[in-house]
Design a protein around this motif. Structure first.
Motif, PDB file in Angstrom:
ATOM      1  N   LYS A  14      -1.260   8.399  67.821  1.00 10.38           N
ATOM      2  CA  LYS A  14      -1.695   7.415  66.737  1.00 10.38           C
ATOM      3  C   LYS A  14      -0.423   8.480  65.678  1.00 10.38           C
ATOM      4  O   LYS A  14      -0.127   7.598  64.634  1.00 10.38           O
ATOM      5  CB  LYS A  14      -2.815   7.372  65.563  1.00 10.38           C
ATOM      6  N   GLN A  57     -10.589  12.009  71.915  1.00  8.56           N
ATOM      7  CA  GLN A  57     -10.530  11.904  70.537  1.00  8.56           C
ATOM      8  C   GLN A  57      -9.616  12.433  69.708  1.00  8.56           C
ATOM      9  O   GLN A  57      -8.517  11.681  69.490  1.00  8.56           O
ATOM     10  CB  GLN A  57     -11.691  12.054  69.268  1.00  8.56           C
ATOM     11  N   MET A  64      -6.047  18.145  62.751  1.00 10.03           N
ATOM     12  CA  MET A  64      -6.953  17.167  63.003  1.00 10.03           C
ATOM     13  C   MET A  64      -7.765  17.309  63.581  1.00 10.03           C
ATOM     14  O   MET A  64      -8.980  16.951  63.766  1.00 10.03           O
ATOM     15  CB  MET A  64      -6.329  15.889  64.441  1.00 10.03           C
ATOM     16  N   LYS A 107      -6.626  11.014  71.305  1.00 10.47           N
ATOM     17  CA  LYS A 107      -5.859   9.325  70.643  1.00 10.47           C
ATOM     18  C   LYS A 107      -5.480  10.028  69.242  1.00 10.47           C
ATOM     19  O   LYS A 107      -4.961   9.106  68.929  1.00 10.47           O
ATOM     20  CB  LYS A 107      -6.964   8.716  70.122  1.00 10.47           C
ATOM     21  N   GLN A 108      -6.131  10.426  68.807  1.00  9.10           N
ATOM     22  CA  GLN A 108      -5.897  10.322  67.370  1.00  9.10           C
ATOM     23  C   GLN A 108      -3.833  11.227  67.424  1.00  9.10           C
ATOM     24  O   GLN A 108      -2.780  10.653  66.103  1.00  9.10           O
ATOM     25  CB  GLN A 108      -6.283  11.397  66.334  1.00  9.10           C
ATOM     26  N   LEU A 119     -12.107  17.194  62.997  1.00  7.99           N
ATOM     27  CA  LEU A 119     -12.937  16.451  64.490  1.00  7.99           C
ATOM     28  C   LEU A 119     -14.323  17.209  64.262  1.00  7.99           C
ATOM     29  O   LEU A 119     -14.545  18.498  64.036  1.00  7.99           O
ATOM     30  CB  LEU A 119     -11.954  16.951  65.694  1.00  7.99           C
TER      31      LEU A 119
END
Ligand SMILES: Cc1ncc(COP(=O)(O)O)c(C=O)c1O
Length: 466
Positions: free
Chosen positions: A418, A411, A462, A414-415, A466
């Motif tokens: 971006k 995850q 981030m 992926k973040q 999470l």
């Protein structure tokens, strides 16, 4: 549960919890029987049982002593790798132009020696242009350009192991070397033991060749668990061990000499090959290159692979193998795979190896990479969760991070993507989707530029969410 079993369980728990420490003496039988309100016979029976379990050791006339904990050897099984296509797309996404690529293992190429190398290549190309392509009337063939093999043998003799140019096969980087070695030692369905986690390119290669993998637990401090290898050899027909012993990708460990010796002894006893992927060995921060396993090999069973990708530039695409007893096979497979490596680059890199230029370059870049490792560590300490664990390597360009367990690195990947940041998630480095709260970063370019520090801070933010 009867009384004696109860006492066994109680003492076992106290040993496991560390209340009774290894080497300490247990109270006497008389005292234990008073303490636990049991007969002496019951106590003796319980202590004997704990001795059978190797938790206690009886010493005549002295009593019972707590044993050092037994190393747990995990039961391992060969597996198929099904990582290739996913890993390929993950890596493709993380290497898009414009992204701050912190994940991929490529060195900085902005060093004077790298420019010198490309000028040398251009000079060679101009010389060839003037000669109007009349240099030869046939294809180059393996094992590779004689002048490069000679200068490489001289370099290896001066720094790593004794060899001569006839033992070397030049390849298209270490990746091709690994593929040729695997094809030479194993057939479809055979099993190769690797460190786990392991460089994903190795796993992809094993998958593409239809081989199985047996993953040996490894960690940044101890390196590869050779007890697990021995136990697996007792159970499975393993064809070879593929190791990345120096500044390992991704863990960063550097196997000590005793472990290297133990590994070659195991290979000799079990008559298996060792593929030694030594691409980071020359990037040692204390300028001492570790003894290659190949240098300890008296039976020609080690296939030793190297490359200029990590020390000069990935785009040179030149590496080599010293395949030992597998020379004929490796040489033939090189020929049927790609005939030969580009002659121009071989000649230019050969010039680089002559004299002391390349060795001076290694000293310069290793010092800088050590400073960059420190810079990354400083920013990670500042911006990432306190529970982030990592051990700084003593060479190479890669750092493995063990993040707090709740952080799913897929995850995070992926973040981060971006947000324009490329990282390598831990599950790329194994065959069965483990290392889900681990990531690997490359610090070769990390100079604490504003963009880089902001990216590390952003990753930290981030992680908190999470
Ligand atoms: C451990 C290891 N072996 C081999 C390779 C492939 O290297 P090359 O670029 O020389 O093919 C890499 C590249 O990242 C690597 O990390």
């Amino acid at each position: 549960m009867n009384k004696y079993s109860q006492l066994v369980q109680q003492l076992k728990k106290r040993i496991e919890k560390g209340e009774l420490t290894p080497g300490s003496r247990l109270p006497s039988i008389r005292l234990l029987s008073q303490q636990y309100q049991l007969s002496k016979n019951t106590v003796i029976r319980a202590l004997t049982e704990l001795e059978n379990l190797k938790l206690l050791q009886a010493k005549p006339r002295q009593g019972f002593f707590v044993c050092a904990p037994q190393k747990q050897i995990p039961a391992l099984q060969p597996k198929q790798v099904t990582l290739g296509a996913t890993a390929f797309s993950v890596l493709g996404a993380a290497n898009k132009p414009g992204l701050l690529a912190l994940g991929s293992a490529y060195p900085d190429s902005r060093w004077p020696t790298v420019s010198w190398y490309y000028q040398q290549q251009a000079k060679t190309a101009r010389r060839w242009a003037r000669a109007n392509h009349q240099r030869r009337s046939h294809y180059s063939t393996p094992p590779g350009d004689p002048s490069l093999r000679k200068s490489l043998a001289d370099h290896l003799n001066a720094t790593a192991l004794s060899c001569n140019s006839e033992e070397i096969v030049i390849t298209q980087g270490a990746q091709e070397a690994l593929s040729l070695c695997l094809r030479s030692v194993a057939e479809v369905g055979d099993t190769i033991a690797v460190e786990s986690p392991c460089y994903y390119g190795t796993l992809q290669c094993i998958e593409a060749l239809g081989l199985n993998v047996l993953e040996l637990p490894s960690d940044p401090v101890q390196g590869t668990n050779l007890d697990a290898l021995e136990s697996a050899l007792n159970q499975w027909p393993i064809k070879a061990v593929l190791t990345n012993p120096s500044f390992n990708n991704p863990l960063g460990f550097n196997l000590d000499l005793a472990t290297r010796k133990r590994l070659i002894n195991i290979a000799n006893r079990w008559n298996i090959a060792i593929i030694e992927d030594d691409v980071f060995a020359e990037l040692s921060y204390n300028q001492q290159r570790s003894t290659p396993i190949k240098a300890l090999d008296t039976e020609q069973r080690v296939l030793h692979c190297g490359s200029f990708s990590k020390t000069v530039d990935v785009d040179i695409r030149l590496g080599w193998v010293l395949p030992g007893r597998y020379y004929e096979k490796v040489n033939y497979y090189k020929y049927v795979t790609s005939i030969a490596c580009p002659a121009l680059t071989q000649q230019a890199i050969s010039e680089l190896l002559i004299g002391r230029r390349y060795r001076r370059h290694l000293i310069q870049v290793s010092r800088s990479y050590q400073e960059r490792a420190d810079m990354l560590a400083e920013d990670v300490h500042r911006y990432w969760p306190d529970k982030t664990l990592f051990i700084q390597p003593k060479g190479g360009i890669l750092q493995w991070f063990n993040l707090p367990e709740q952080i799913n690195s897929d995850q995070l990947f992926k973040q981060a993507l971006k947000a324009g940041i490329g990282i390598s998630p831990g599950n790329l480095f194994c065959a069965d989707n483990r290392f889900n709260h681990h990531i690997r970063l490359c610090y070769a370019h990390y100079t604490q530029s504003e963009e880089q520090v902001t990216a590390i801070a952003k990753l930290g933010e981030m992680m908190e969410k999470l």
